[in-house]
Enzyme design. Structure first.
Site, PDB file in Angstrom:
ATOM      1  N   LYS A   1      16.590  62.735  64.966  1.00  0.00           N
ATOM      2  CA  LYS A   1      17.508  61.636  64.693  1.00  0.00           C
ATOM      3  C   LYS A   1      18.504  61.546  65.849  1.00  0.00           C
ATOM      4  O   LYS A   1      19.247  62.482  66.122  1.00  0.00           O
ATOM      5  CB  LYS A   1      18.244  61.904  63.383  1.00  0.00           C
TER       6      LYS A   1
ATOM      7  N   ARG B   1      26.284  51.852  58.552  1.00  0.00           N
ATOM      8  CA  ARG B   1      27.564  52.536  58.312  1.00  0.00           C
ATOM      9  C   ARG B   1      28.525  51.631  57.581  1.00  0.00           C
ATOM     10  O   ARG B   1      29.358  52.099  56.801  1.00  0.00           O
ATOM     11  CB  ARG B   1      28.152  53.034  59.634  1.00  0.00           C
TER      12      ARG B   1
ATOM     13  N   ARG C   1      29.161  61.592  66.478  1.00  0.00           N
ATOM     14  CA  ARG C   1      28.166  62.541  65.975  1.00  0.00           C
ATOM     15  C   ARG C   1      27.415  63.236  67.124  1.00  0.00           C
ATOM     16  O   ARG C   1      26.330  63.779  66.915  1.00  0.00           O
ATOM     17  CB  ARG C   1      27.174  61.807  65.075  1.00  0.00           C
TER      18      ARG C   1
ATOM     19  N   GLU D   1      12.607  69.817  67.977  1.00  0.00           N
ATOM     20  CA  GLU D   1      13.123  69.647  66.603  1.00  0.00           C
ATOM     21  C   GLU D   1      11.976  69.552  65.595  1.00  0.00           C
ATOM     22  O   GLU D   1      12.050  70.114  64.500  1.00  0.00           O
ATOM     23  CB  GLU D   1      13.985  68.377  66.507  1.00  0.00           C
TER      24      GLU D   1
ATOM     25  N   LYS E   1      13.914  58.696  64.302  1.00  0.00           N
ATOM     26  CA  LYS E   1      14.864  57.655  63.943  1.00  0.00           C
ATOM     27  C   LYS E   1      15.840  57.412  65.087  1.00  0.00           C
ATOM     28  O   LYS E   1      16.383  58.381  65.621  1.00  0.00           O
ATOM     29  CB  LYS E   1      15.631  58.123  62.708  1.00  0.00           C
TER      30      LYS E   1
ATOM     31  N   SER F   1      18.875  49.967  60.441  1.00  0.00           N
ATOM     32  CA  SER F   1      19.644  48.767  60.097  1.00  0.00           C
ATOM     33  C   SER F   1      19.900  47.836  61.279  1.00  0.00           C
ATOM     34  O   SER F   1      19.767  46.617  61.158  1.00  0.00           O
ATOM     35  CB  SER F   1      20.976  49.190  59.468  1.00  0.00           C
TER      36      SER F   1
ATOM     37  N   TYR G   1      13.658  47.878  56.043  1.00  0.00           N
ATOM     38  CA  TYR G   1      14.313  46.914  55.152  1.00  0.00           C
ATOM     39  C   TYR G   1      13.515  45.613  55.056  1.00  0.00           C
ATOM     40  O   TYR G   1      13.857  44.728  54.288  1.00  0.00           O
ATOM     41  CB  TYR G   1      15.735  46.626  55.662  1.00  0.00           C
TER      42      TYR G   1
END
Ligand code: PBG
Ligand code: ZN
Length: 329
Positions: A199, A209, A221, A237, A252, A278, A317
């Site tokens: 991610k 968010r 982050r 990862e 992602k 999003s 979505y």
């Protein structure tokens, strides 16, 4: 040199073109996110994501009904709570009577095994600082190992209420192992883990968010989400999460990361999910609204590209509208 090769022979008829399609999109490839809010009869538009709503549990039943009719049976649940319920430790994330566990119980009562529930596990929707882990009060640093026990508590709460899959999105080290151990200790060995393994810290999360009100209130982050200039870490990862016990892995965002999806596909035999996030969704919606392209065609092209890159599952979505309007045929 051969001058008699003519590539257009392979494109000459629809029948030939269709027969050579490497990938096709099926409703079973999709995981549809659901944003839950407390209360009843709530269906509030999320302004940054046209066509997507905050739903109370009763209304999420209707939404799931209509997706099931279209063949989508996998759902990724996100909880949202009001500001006064947030605290430094994200207590609502692991409240057994909280929004997500209550919703999972209701949905499993209504649908049973007809649906597969993925529960996003993170602290950011529930912390008053908006970080995915617990910060040191003095330094503001996000404390990895301290965060793990809260994440594990949330995972256990969701699994006990009936979640089929736990999907940790926090990007703390070792969380897959700690969550796997916590689940097994509770006798939840059949609950699976879909890890948000790779991610990246991305500008494409902006609309989300707003949806869950999870922006960090200080800093960013960058000490836990990945730096997109380094693709190799994504492969590490994935390998680590596989060793820690992940049942499936995720990349992602998706569209600006097709190379990563492709590399991850080569590096593991686990199912690979890609999150068409999003910002990627809202760009398409706004572009279409302004008539700069045909929405159906763009959605088909984007989702096909994600699958061709190597994703088995696409969290998107677009699923409901795309299937309803026949954009994927
Ligand atoms: C947070 C989380 C994020 C998304 C899913 N879980 C965003 C973030 O890291 O701020 C992004 C989803 C999207 O943008 O569609 N743990
Ligand atoms: Zn988070």
């Amino acid at each position: 040199m051969k001058h008699n090769v003519r590539m257009r022979r392979l494109r000459s008829t629809k029948s030939i073109r269709d027969s050579l399609a490497e990938v096709s999109l099926k409703p079973s490839n999709f995981i549809s996110p659901i944003f839950l809010v407390e209360g009843v009869k709530k269906k509030e538009p999320i302004t940054s994501m046209p066509g997507i709503y905050h739903l109370s549990v009763d209304n999420s039943i209707n939404e799931i009904d209509s997706l099931l009719e279209l063949g989508v049976d996998k759902f990724l649940l996100f909880g949202t709570v009001s500001e006064d319920r947030k605290d430094t430790q994200g207590t609502e994330a692991y409240n057994k009577r909280g929004i997500v566990p209550t919703a999972i119980e209701t949905l499993k009562d209504s649908f049973g095994d007809k649906i597969t529930i993925f529960a996003d596990v993170c602290l950011c929707p529930y912390t008053n600082h908006g970080h995915c882990g617990i910060p040191d009060i003095q330094t503001g640093q996000i404390l990895n190992d301290k965060s793990l026990k809260y994440l594990a508590k949330a995972a256990v709460a969701y699994a006990l209420s009936g979640a089929d899959w736990i999907a940790p999105s926090d990007m703390m080290d070792h969380r897959v192992r700690v969550i796997r151990e916590a689940l097994d200790k509770e006798g939840l060995s059949s609950t699976a883990i879909l890890s948000y393994s790779a991610k990246f810290m991305s500008g494409y999360y902006g609309p989300f968010r707003e949806a869950v009100d999870s922006s960090p209130r200080f800093g960013d982050r960058s000490t836990y989400q990945m730096d997109y200039r380094d693709g190799r870490q994504a492969v590490r990862e994935i390998i680590l999460d596989e060793q820690e016990g992940a049942d499936a892995v995720m990349v992602k965002p998706a569209l600006a990361y097709l190379d990563i999806i492709h590399r991850v596909r080569q590096a593991t035999l686990l199912p690979v999910a890609a999150y068409n996030v999003s910002g990627e969704y809202s760009m398409v919606k706004l572009g279409a609204k302004h008539g700069i392209f045909d929405e159906g065609k763009i959605v088909f092209e984007n989702l096909t590209a994600i699958k061709r890159a190597g994703a088995d599952w696409i969290i998107t979505y677009h699923a409901k509208e795309a299937l309803k309007k026949g954009w994927l045929e």
